[in-house]
Each structure stands twice: as C-alpha cells, then as structure tokens.
Design a protein around this motif. Sequence first.
Motif, PDB file in Angstrom:
ATOM      1  N   TRP A   1     -61.069  50.342 110.927  1.00  0.00           N
ATOM      2  CA  TRP A   1     -60.627  51.526 110.185  1.00  0.00           C
ATOM      3  C   TRP A   1     -61.554  52.712 110.406  1.00  0.00           C
ATOM      4  O   TRP A   1     -61.226  53.839 110.035  1.00  0.00           O
ATOM      5  N   LEU A   2     -62.733  52.487 111.016  1.00  0.00           N
ATOM      6  CA  LEU A   2     -63.601  53.602 111.380  1.00  0.00           C
ATOM      7  C   LEU A   2     -63.467  53.956 112.862  1.00  0.00           C
ATOM      8  O   LEU A   2     -64.232  54.724 113.399  1.00  0.00           O
ATOM      9  N   GLY A   3     -62.484  53.340 113.515  1.00  0.00           N
ATOM     10  CA  GLY A   3     -62.226  53.650 114.905  1.00  0.00           C
ATOM     11  C   GLY A   3     -62.949  52.752 115.884  1.00  0.00           C
ATOM     12  O   GLY A   3     -62.892  52.954 117.087  1.00  0.00           O
ATOM     13  N   GLY A   4     -63.652  51.736 115.395  1.00  0.00           N
ATOM     14  CA  GLY A   4     -64.366  50.832 116.272  1.00  0.00           C
ATOM     15  C   GLY A   4     -63.549  49.585 116.552  1.00  0.00           C
ATOM     16  O   GLY A   4     -62.343  49.545 116.356  1.00  0.00           O
ATOM     17  N   GLY A   5     -64.230  48.521 117.016  1.00  0.00           N
ATOM     18  CA  GLY A   5     -63.554  47.273 117.306  1.00  0.00           C
ATOM     19  C   GLY A   5     -63.141  46.572 116.030  1.00  0.00           C
ATOM     20  O   GLY A   5     -63.755  46.729 114.978  1.00  0.00           O
ATOM     21  N   ALA A   6     -62.097  45.787 116.103  1.00  0.00           N
ATOM     22  CA  ALA A   6     -61.640  45.041 114.941  1.00  0.00           C
ATOM     23  C   ALA A   6     -62.496  43.795 114.772  1.00  0.00           C
ATOM     24  O   ALA A   6     -63.470  43.584 115.478  1.00  0.00           O
ATOM     25  N   ASP A   7     -62.151  42.966 113.813  1.00  0.00           N
ATOM     26  CA  ASP A   7     -62.818  41.680 113.661  1.00  0.00           C
ATOM     27  C   ASP A   7     -62.799  40.932 114.986  1.00  0.00           C
ATOM     28  O   ASP A   7     -61.875  41.078 115.781  1.00  0.00           O
ATOM     29  N   ALA A   8     -63.821  40.117 115.188  1.00  0.00           N
ATOM     30  CA  ALA A   8     -63.807  39.224 116.346  1.00  0.00           C
ATOM     31  C   ALA A   8     -63.013  37.977 115.980  1.00  0.00           C
ATOM     32  O   ALA A   8     -62.994  37.545 114.825  1.00  0.00           O
ATOM     33  N   PHE A   9     -62.353  37.408 116.968  1.00  0.00           N
ATOM     34  CA  PHE A   9     -61.664  36.142 116.781  1.00  0.00           C
ATOM     35  C   PHE A   9     -62.406  35.094 117.602  1.00  0.00           C
ATOM     36  O   PHE A   9     -62.669  35.278 118.782  1.00  0.00           O
ATOM     37  N   VAL A  10     -62.751  34.001 116.925  1.00  0.00           N
ATOM     38  CA  VAL A  10     -63.462  32.900 117.556  1.00  0.00           C
ATOM     39  C   VAL A  10     -62.485  31.742 117.685  1.00  0.00           C
ATOM     40  O   VAL A  10     -61.836  31.364 116.696  1.00  0.00           O
ATOM     41  N   THR A  11     -62.367  31.172 118.877  1.00  0.00           N
ATOM     42  CA  THR A  11     -61.342  30.156 119.093  1.00  0.00           C
ATOM     43  C   THR A  11     -61.841  29.033 119.987  1.00  0.00           C
ATOM     44  O   THR A  11     -62.704  29.235 120.847  1.00  0.00           O
ATOM     45  N   THR A  12     -61.319  27.844 119.749  1.00  0.00           N
ATOM     46  CA  THR A  12     -61.473  26.728 120.683  1.00  0.00           C
ATOM     47  C   THR A  12     -60.097  26.150 120.997  1.00  0.00           C
ATOM     48  O   THR A  12     -59.972  24.990 121.381  1.00  0.00           O
ATOM     49  N   ASP A  13     -59.077  26.956 120.836  1.00  0.00           N
ATOM     50  CA  ASP A  13     -57.701  26.555 121.132  1.00  0.00           C
ATOM     51  C   ASP A  13     -57.447  26.786 122.621  1.00  0.00           C
ATOM     52  O   ASP A  13     -57.505  27.929 123.097  1.00  0.00           O
ATOM     53  N   PRO A  14     -57.171  25.737 123.405  1.00  0.00           N
ATOM     54  CA  PRO A  14     -56.970  25.910 124.849  1.00  0.00           C
ATOM     55  C   PRO A  14     -55.879  26.916 125.199  1.00  0.00           C
ATOM     56  O   PRO A  14     -55.989  27.631 126.193  1.00  0.00           O
ATOM     57  N   GLU A  15     -54.824  26.985 124.372  1.00  0.00           N
ATOM     58  CA  GLU A  15     -53.749  27.930 124.665  1.00  0.00           C
ATOM     59  C   GLU A  15     -54.224  29.370 124.499  1.00  0.00           C
ATOM     60  O   GLU A  15     -53.825  30.255 125.261  1.00  0.00           O
ATOM     61  N   ASN A  16     -55.055  29.617 123.513  1.00  0.00           N
ATOM     62  CA  ASN A  16     -55.598  30.955 123.337  1.00  0.00           C
ATOM     63  C   ASN A  16     -56.534  31.332 124.485  1.00  0.00           C
ATOM     64  O   ASN A  16     -56.510  32.454 124.990  1.00  0.00           O
ATOM     65  N   ILE A  17     -57.374  30.385 124.877  1.00  0.00           N
ATOM     66  CA  ILE A  17     -58.297  30.644 125.981  1.00  0.00           C
ATOM     67  C   ILE A  17     -57.526  30.866 127.275  1.00  0.00           C
ATOM     68  O   ILE A  17     -57.851  31.763 128.075  1.00  0.00           O
ATOM     69  N   LYS A  18     -56.497  30.078 127.504  1.00  0.00           N
ATOM     70  CA  LYS A  18     -55.642  30.259 128.673  1.00  0.00           C
ATOM     71  C   LYS A  18     -55.012  31.643 128.677  1.00  0.00           C
ATOM     72  O   LYS A  18     -54.906  32.299 129.730  1.00  0.00           O
ATOM     73  N   THR A  19     -54.592  32.105 127.504  1.00  0.00           N
ATOM     74  CA  THR A  19     -53.977  33.432 127.399  1.00  0.00           C
ATOM     75  C   THR A  19     -54.961  34.522 127.803  1.00  0.00           C
ATOM     76  O   THR A  19     -54.623  35.444 128.547  1.00  0.00           O
ATOM     77  N   VAL A  20     -56.203  34.417 127.317  1.00  0.00           N
ATOM     78  CA  VAL A  20     -57.214  35.427 127.625  1.00  0.00           C
ATOM     79  C   VAL A  20     -57.565  35.410 129.116  1.00  0.00           C
ATOM     80  O   VAL A  20     -57.676  36.465 129.748  1.00  0.00           O
ATOM     81  N   LEU A  21     -57.726  34.219 129.678  1.00  0.00           N
ATOM     82  CA  LEU A  21     -58.220  34.099 131.047  1.00  0.00           C
ATOM     83  C   LEU A  21     -57.121  34.154 132.104  1.00  0.00           C
ATOM     84  O   LEU A  21     -57.415  34.449 133.268  1.00  0.00           O
ATOM     85  N   ALA A  22     -55.884  33.894 131.723  1.00  0.00           N
ATOM     86  CA  ALA A  22     -54.836  33.809 132.745  1.00  0.00           C
ATOM     87  C   ALA A  22     -53.537  34.500 132.350  1.00  0.00           C
ATOM     88  O   ALA A  22     -53.136  35.477 132.987  1.00  0.00           O
ATOM     89  N   THR A  23     -52.870  34.003 131.303  1.00  0.00           N
ATOM     90  CA  THR A  23     -51.528  34.492 130.976  1.00  0.00           C
ATOM     91  C   THR A  23     -51.501  35.989 130.738  1.00  0.00           C
ATOM     92  O   THR A  23     -50.608  36.695 131.226  1.00  0.00           O
ATOM     93  N   ARG A  24     -52.454  36.504 129.972  1.00  0.00           N
ATOM     94  CA  ARG A  24     -52.561  37.948 129.710  1.00  0.00           C
ATOM     95  C   ARG A  24     -53.889  38.476 130.264  1.00  0.00           C
ATOM     96  O   ARG A  24     -54.610  39.218 129.608  1.00  0.00           O
ATOM     97  N   PHE A  25     -54.177  38.069 131.476  1.00  0.00           N
ATOM     98  CA  PHE A  25     -55.449  38.393 132.116  1.00  0.00           C
ATOM     99  C   PHE A  25     -55.761  39.890 132.090  1.00  0.00           C
ATOM    100  O   PHE A  25     -56.887  40.308 131.802  1.00  0.00           O
ATOM    101  N   LYS A  26     -54.757  40.721 132.357  1.00  0.00           N
ATOM    102  CA  LYS A  26     -54.988  42.165 132.440  1.00  0.00           C
ATOM    103  C   LYS A  26     -55.228  42.810 131.079  1.00  0.00           C
ATOM    104  O   LYS A  26     -55.696  43.944 130.999  1.00  0.00           O
ATOM    105  N   ASP A  27     -54.903  42.082 130.003  1.00  0.00           N
ATOM    106  CA  ASP A  27     -55.119  42.628 128.654  1.00  0.00           C
ATOM    107  C   ASP A  27     -56.571  42.529 128.213  1.00  0.00           C
ATOM    108  O   ASP A  27     -56.959  43.159 127.232  1.00  0.00           O
ATOM    109  N   TYR A  28     -57.360  41.716 128.934  1.00  0.00           N
ATOM    110  CA  TYR A  28     -58.728  41.456 128.496  1.00  0.00           C
ATOM    111  C   TYR A  28     -59.721  41.738 129.621  1.00  0.00           C
ATOM    112  O   TYR A  28     -59.398  41.621 130.803  1.00  0.00           O
ATOM    113  N   GLY A  29     -60.908  42.104 129.240  1.00  0.00           N
ATOM    114  CA  GLY A  29     -61.976  42.328 130.204  1.00  0.00           C
ATOM    115  C   GLY A  29     -63.315  42.296 129.501  1.00  0.00           C
ATOM    116  O   GLY A  29     -63.414  41.996 128.304  1.00  0.00           O
ATOM    117  N   HIS A  30     -64.345  42.630 130.242  1.00  0.00           N
ATOM    118  CA  HIS A  30     -65.669  42.680 129.619  1.00  0.00           C
ATOM    119  C   HIS A  30     -65.846  43.950 128.803  1.00  0.00           C
ATOM    120  O   HIS A  30     -66.657  43.987 127.876  1.00  0.00           O
TER     121      HIS A  30
END
Length: 551
Positions: free
Chosen positions: A106-135
């Motif tokens: 709400w101050l224009g910065g990053g939102a909450d962090a999400f911490v996950t050990t769900d393989p489907e979520n990790i797959k989404t970040v690294l492959a399925t929606r690869f272009k949506d995420y970066g460093h």
Amino acid sequence: MGFSNTTEAPMGTSRQLLLGLLCALLLIWAAKRTNLYLSRRRFKQAHNCRPVQRRFPNRDPILGLDAVYSQIQRAKAGTMLEWLHWRNSTYGPTFAARMGLRFPGWLGGGADAFVTTDPENIKTVLATRFKDYGHGDTRTGSFGPLLGRGIFVVDGARWHESRALLRPNFAREQIADLEALERHLSLFFQLLPRSGDVTVDLQTLFFRLTIDTASEFLFGTSVHSLRALQESGGLVVGANGEAAASASDSAFAEAMNDAQADILMRARLSWMYHLRPHPRGDAAIKFAHAYVDRFVEEAVRRREAMDLEKGGGSSSSTSTTTGTDGEKYVFLHELAKATKDRKVIRDELLNILLAGRDTTASFLSNLFFVLARRPDVWAKLKADVAGLEGRPPTYETLKNLKYVKYCLNESLRTHPVVPLNNKQALQDTVLPRGGGSDGQSPLFVPKGTIVAWTIYTLHRRREFYGDDAEEFRPERWEHLRPSWEYLPFNGGPRICVGQQYALTEAAYVTTRLVQEFERIENRDPGPWVESVGLTICSRNGVKVGLYRASS
C-alpha cells in the motif's frame, strides 16, 4: 498599508498554487491506486484467486525486520535451515510473511512474500510462468558488485545472451575430459596421511581441489592452492581440531572467500548494508576483479592477434576438448572468440568460478561427512567400484556405477548445496495453490512480490520421500523417479548450466577416494551443523581418519 497588501497577494497566490498542486498529485495517486485495485480485482476473479490464509506472525508486520534478525542470528548459530524447516512444517506448504526491508504494497513497494514448498508452485515460478518472474532487484544490489551482469544476476534478454554464450562450453566433450582432474587429484592424495593414525579435514582439501580444477578449466592455469599447501608441509588436524600446520590459500582464493561473505551480507541486509563501511569486502571484490582482468586481457589480445593472422576473419566454430584452434580447451579462450567485451567475459568467468568451486566442494563435503558415519554405505560403494579393478574411471564407466549415483543423489536430497532460492514477480501473476482456507485455490501474486522456497524442506517432505525422509538412504533411488519435488540444480529454463560438470567431478572424486582407501573413520562425534553461505556445508569440517587400501 498599501505595501503590505502588495506583498500578501502574491504569497496567498503561491499558497493556493502549492495547495492545488498537492491536491492534483493526491488525486492522480488515488486514481492510479483505484485503477490498479480494479484491474487486480478483475485479474483475481478471472483466475479464481483466493486470499492466503496462512501467515507467519511477524513481530514487525511493517518491514519484517524481525525475520532479517532471526535469519542472521540463526545463521550464526547454525540453525537457520532447521528454523525454516520448522516454519514450513508449522504454517503449511505455502504461507505469507514479511521478508524484511521492503515497504508494504500500500506504500507502493513489494507485497508480502510468499514462502512455499509446493512443487506445483515452484514449477510455475521456474517454468510454467517463467517470464512472470525474475531476480528483479533482489540480486542486482547484492551479487552485482562481485558478479556484475553475469548469468546468475541478470534476467530477460541479457540472461538469454549469457546462456547462449556459456552453454557450448559445457558440452560433453569438455566435461568428459578427466585428465586435468586426475592430475589435481593425484596431488590431493599426496596430501592425505598414509594411515588412519592422523586426522584430516577433507572439507578444507575439497575446497582447494575444486578451486584448482575450476581455475584451470576457466583460465587455462590453476591457482595451485593444493600445491601451496603441500609446500607448507601439508594439512594435519590436531587433537583439538585445530590446524597444526597450514598454508593460507592463494590471495585470489582468499579474496573470493571474503567477497562471497560480503555479497551474502548485502543480500541479507539490503539497503542497511550501506549504513556502515565494509573495507574488507570492497578490497576483496576489487582484488578478484583485477586478478581475473589479467587473464581476460591476455585472452582478448591473443584472440585479436589470431584474427589478424587470419586476415580478420571470424574463427568461431563448435568447441571441442582441444578448443577451436587445435589447442587444449580453455573456457576463457572460447569466450574470447565469442565476444571481445572484457567486462562481459570477466563477469561470466566469476559467475562460473563461484559455482564451479563452491557447489562441488560443498557437495563432496556433505557426502563424505555422512560416509564417515556409515560403514555400510562405504562397503556398498567399494563393491560398486570393484569392477574397475583400481583403474581410474572414464566418463562412460562412471555412468555404470549405479550405487555411486544413488549416493550422490541422496546427498543432494538431504543436503542440497543451494538450499534456498527466490524470485520476484515482474508483473501481476498467480500461483496455482496457496489461497483459500484449505490452501488449494490459486493465489494472486502482485508485481514486486518475492516468492521464496526452501529446497532443504522440499527434499524432506514425507509425502514424496516416505516416513524416513530425514534419513540418508541411497537405496531409495533404485526406484525413485522424482520430478519438481527434487531440485538440487534448479529447474526450467534456468536449470544449472554446469550440472553435468558438477556431477561428473563429484562422481569421479568419490570413486577415486573409494578406490584409494579401504575404509573411512569419523573423528568428529558431533552432528552435522550447517554453515550457510552461498552454499551449505559442515560448519565443523569433515574430520576423518583414512585407511589406505592394500595394494
């Protein structure tokens, strides 16, 4: 009185103008925030997103500074991974938390962090929606001072360029050439005691071995840290665990150690890092750059001279074990054929050196820490390599050593060399699970949000590895065929480019040590305690007694 009226009118007008400007800016900001809210609401509805229900109770809910403090303190105590493991076990496979040092959404910065050990979520970040995420900005400020704009730091088009530049240098022909590794390993063996009467720290030697092999592979010449140790009289561990006689690493190896500690602190502290000077880290980074620049300058000039001899024509072609000019293969020389940009070459060299040295050394150290405590596993390894009849393995015969492979896989599962990872959402996106009361609904991920995962915990989930997931049991790999629940080398398009190089070196060194020694004996009664840097290894080293095999 007239004078007073003439001065108050302009002042009143200025106040009105300023007030009007502030109101206009406030209206613009409110309009943008309203538009963002409405567009995100439509996005959530379109993807059936539900809010995250599981949340880590930060004591500092604004900036999450308590999380930063806890990680630093637990890293010092050697309990950070167990703490992160406890968090996931307590709050579920996907939960929200403040990661620290980032302003709320709400101050224009990053939102909450999400911490996950769900393989489907990790797959989404690294492959399925690869272009949506970066460093994003998570690595540029921390890793950039040492690694520049190398492959482990950049995103997008620059990352694709780095990948295309480096990938040919890890072709089978390069990693199958084991002669240089055997040369360094011969010196490694000379430094080991002839009998089990003397205790040695294998971890110290592994780090020296891997920087020697990696520097020769990259630069064409080794930093010779093992040779320096030999000239000093060798490394022997005394009764209290201290080094009785030791030479310091080469200046470059020491600089890399200090530089890595510096960038790790940058990553943990973010902008707070700059609140005090860090002369040691700054000096180490400067030295490392200058050291590598000498090799880069020599390689570029060599390339330019060769181009002149050939009339300025291009000489790029497919790399082989002897390089593209019939000479011994050198990673740096091949890079210089692809680009003459000295900074690009230096950045990529440092990125690969960092990975080639630390990951393999930590990998071997974690494995032998366990092997020293498991004579049953050592006996099975002896049986597995017996068919070689003492001959050094070739690249092809390494593939046939199944139990060696099982042990390597199990070590990477129980002690993943890079135990933590994260990415930043580059645009509004979604995770397939984590929302709703049951955590099974899609989860909206606002732009700027950090998605973090703990591979250490992922590899210990009983749903995937059984009730004995905490145990080191190589035999599980006889039938185990994991997918996204096993990620020792990352996954998707950014899977580790040097994966086969690391596995080949680790398999070769393990095989040769098993051939060379009849048995290995633990000399450290304590449990494995983490030392978390850019990789993880044993805080107390790997103190063992080694008994030579009868000739």
